[in-house]
Scaffold this motif. Structure first.
Motif, PDB file in Angstrom:
ATOM      1  N   LEU A 159     135.843  63.546 -39.578  1.00  0.00           N
ATOM      2  CA  LEU A 159     135.973  64.513 -40.651  1.00  0.00           C
ATOM      3  C   LEU A 159     134.766  65.419 -40.677  1.00  0.00           C
ATOM      4  O   LEU A 159     133.706  65.090 -40.156  1.00  0.00           O
ATOM      5  CB  LEU A 159     136.208  63.859 -42.008  1.00  0.00           C
ATOM      6  N   PHE A 160     134.975  66.582 -41.262  1.00  0.00           N
ATOM      7  CA  PHE A 160     133.931  67.587 -41.311  1.00  0.00           C
ATOM      8  C   PHE A 160     134.032  68.307 -42.641  1.00  0.00           C
ATOM      9  O   PHE A 160     135.123  68.721 -43.038  1.00  0.00           O
ATOM     10  CB  PHE A 160     134.106  68.581 -40.157  1.00  0.00           C
ATOM     11  N   VAL A 161     132.911  68.445 -43.332  1.00  0.00           N
ATOM     12  CA  VAL A 161     132.864  69.202 -44.579  1.00  0.00           C
ATOM     13  C   VAL A 161     132.348  70.594 -44.257  1.00  0.00           C
ATOM     14  O   VAL A 161     131.326  70.757 -43.589  1.00  0.00           O
ATOM     15  CB  VAL A 161     131.953  68.522 -45.630  1.00  0.00           C
ATOM     16  N   ALA A 162     133.053  71.589 -44.743  1.00  0.00           N
ATOM     17  CA  ALA A 162     132.699  72.979 -44.476  1.00  0.00           C
ATOM     18  C   ALA A 162     131.321  73.314 -45.014  1.00  0.00           C
ATOM     19  O   ALA A 162     130.931  72.871 -46.095  1.00  0.00           O
ATOM     20  CB  ALA A 162     133.729  73.912 -45.107  1.00  0.00           C
ATOM     21  N   GLU A 194     128.678  66.932 -48.365  1.00  0.00           N
ATOM     22  CA  GLU A 194     128.344  67.332 -47.002  1.00  0.00           C
ATOM     23  C   GLU A 194     128.740  66.213 -46.055  1.00  0.00           C
ATOM     24  O   GLU A 194     128.930  65.072 -46.483  1.00  0.00           O
ATOM     25  CB  GLU A 194     126.851  67.638 -46.882  1.00  0.00           C
ATOM     26  N   SER A 195     128.867  66.533 -44.784  1.00  0.00           N
ATOM     27  CA  SER A 195     129.187  65.498 -43.802  1.00  0.00           C
ATOM     28  C   SER A 195     128.043  65.375 -42.807  1.00  0.00           C
ATOM     29  O   SER A 195     127.329  66.323 -42.530  1.00  0.00           O
ATOM     30  CB  SER A 195     130.493  65.820 -43.070  1.00  0.00           C
ATOM     31  N   TYR A 198     128.844  62.561 -47.713  1.00  0.00           N
ATOM     32  CA  TYR A 198     127.772  62.219 -48.652  1.00  0.00           C
ATOM     33  C   TYR A 198     127.770  63.224 -49.793  1.00  0.00           C
ATOM     34  O   TYR A 198     128.138  64.384 -49.601  1.00  0.00           O
ATOM     35  CB  TYR A 198     126.408  62.323 -47.962  1.00  0.00           C
ATOM     36  N   GLN A 199     127.327  62.806 -50.978  1.00  0.00           N
ATOM     37  CA  GLN A 199     127.005  63.768 -52.029  1.00  0.00           C
ATOM     38  C   GLN A 199     125.834  64.570 -51.500  1.00  0.00           C
ATOM     39  O   GLN A 199     124.972  64.035 -50.797  1.00  0.00           O
ATOM     40  CB  GLN A 199     126.584  63.067 -53.328  1.00  0.00           C
ATOM     41  N   VAL A 228     117.687  64.859 -40.882  1.00  0.00           N
ATOM     42  CA  VAL A 228     118.983  65.509 -40.904  1.00  0.00           C
ATOM     43  C   VAL A 228     118.789  66.979 -41.244  1.00  0.00           C
ATOM     44  O   VAL A 228     118.112  67.305 -42.204  1.00  0.00           O
ATOM     45  CB  VAL A 228     119.899  64.850 -41.956  1.00  0.00           C
ATOM     46  N   THR A 229     119.350  67.836 -40.435  1.00  0.00           N
ATOM     47  CA  THR A 229     119.317  69.269 -40.723  1.00  0.00           C
ATOM     48  C   THR A 229     120.752  69.714 -40.940  1.00  0.00           C
ATOM     49  O   THR A 229     121.592  69.533 -40.066  1.00  0.00           O
ATOM     50  CB  THR A 229     118.701  70.045 -39.546  1.00  0.00           C
ATOM     51  N   MET A 230     121.036  70.250 -42.090  1.00  0.00           N
ATOM     52  CA  MET A 230     122.407  70.685 -42.397  1.00  0.00           C
ATOM     53  C   MET A 230     122.457  72.191 -42.445  1.00  0.00           C
ATOM     54  O   MET A 230     121.599  72.865 -42.788  1.00  0.00           O
ATOM     55  CB  MET A 230     122.874  70.113 -43.732  1.00  0.00           C
TER      56      MET A 230
END
Length: 141
Positions: free
Chosen positions: A27-30, A37-38, A44-45, A139-141
């Motif tokens: 799965l992937f959150v846009a 977020e993914s 994750y929140q 983690v870099t989002m």
């Protein structure tokens, strides 16, 4: 599964949604979603290191960097065979990984300070803990 910017919650019981999608692995959150977020197919929140939703079909779990892996971080995941704990994790508490019957390997950073004797509970009894550099530092989002 693609989760758009308009989805903000998975209801009050995300684990029920997980059980209703037994074959879901990815799965992937846009980008631009304000609430969730993914990271590595886990939701994750925003700003949290505790997983909110993990697909039931996932076989390899790569956790976000966190100081402590708390109770029920991974719970009732019937297909998980590997868990990767990120660098910087210092503790894995009791029942952190529970009811993962196919679990074979847990990769933990060499610098981990504490793993509770019941950190892995009601899982495959022949799992192995491998101390290694996991290579996951931030983690870099």
């Amino acid at each position: 599964l693609y989760i758009g910017t308009n989805i903000e919650i998975f209801g009050s019981e995300p684990n029920i949604a997980c059980r209703n999608l037994p074959g879901l692995q990815e799965l992937f959150v846009a980008e631009g979603n304000r609430k969730i977020e993914s990271y590595e197919n886990i939701v994750y929140q925003k700003g949290s290191t505790a997983p909110l939703f993990i697909p039931a079909g996932i076989t390899r779990v790569v956790l976000k960097p966190m100081k402590t892996v708390e109770k029920n971080t991974l719970f009732n995941l019937p297909n998980v065979t590997e868990i990767v704990v990120a660098e910087g994790t210092e503790r894995i508490e009791a029942y952190a990984f529970e009811q993962c019957p196919k679990l074979r390997t847990i990769y933990v950073p060499e610098g981990i300070q504490y793993i509770d004797k019941d950190a892995v509970y009601d899982c495959n009894s022949t799992y192995e803990i491998v101390y290694t550099s996991t290579g996951i530092h931030e983690v870099t989002m």
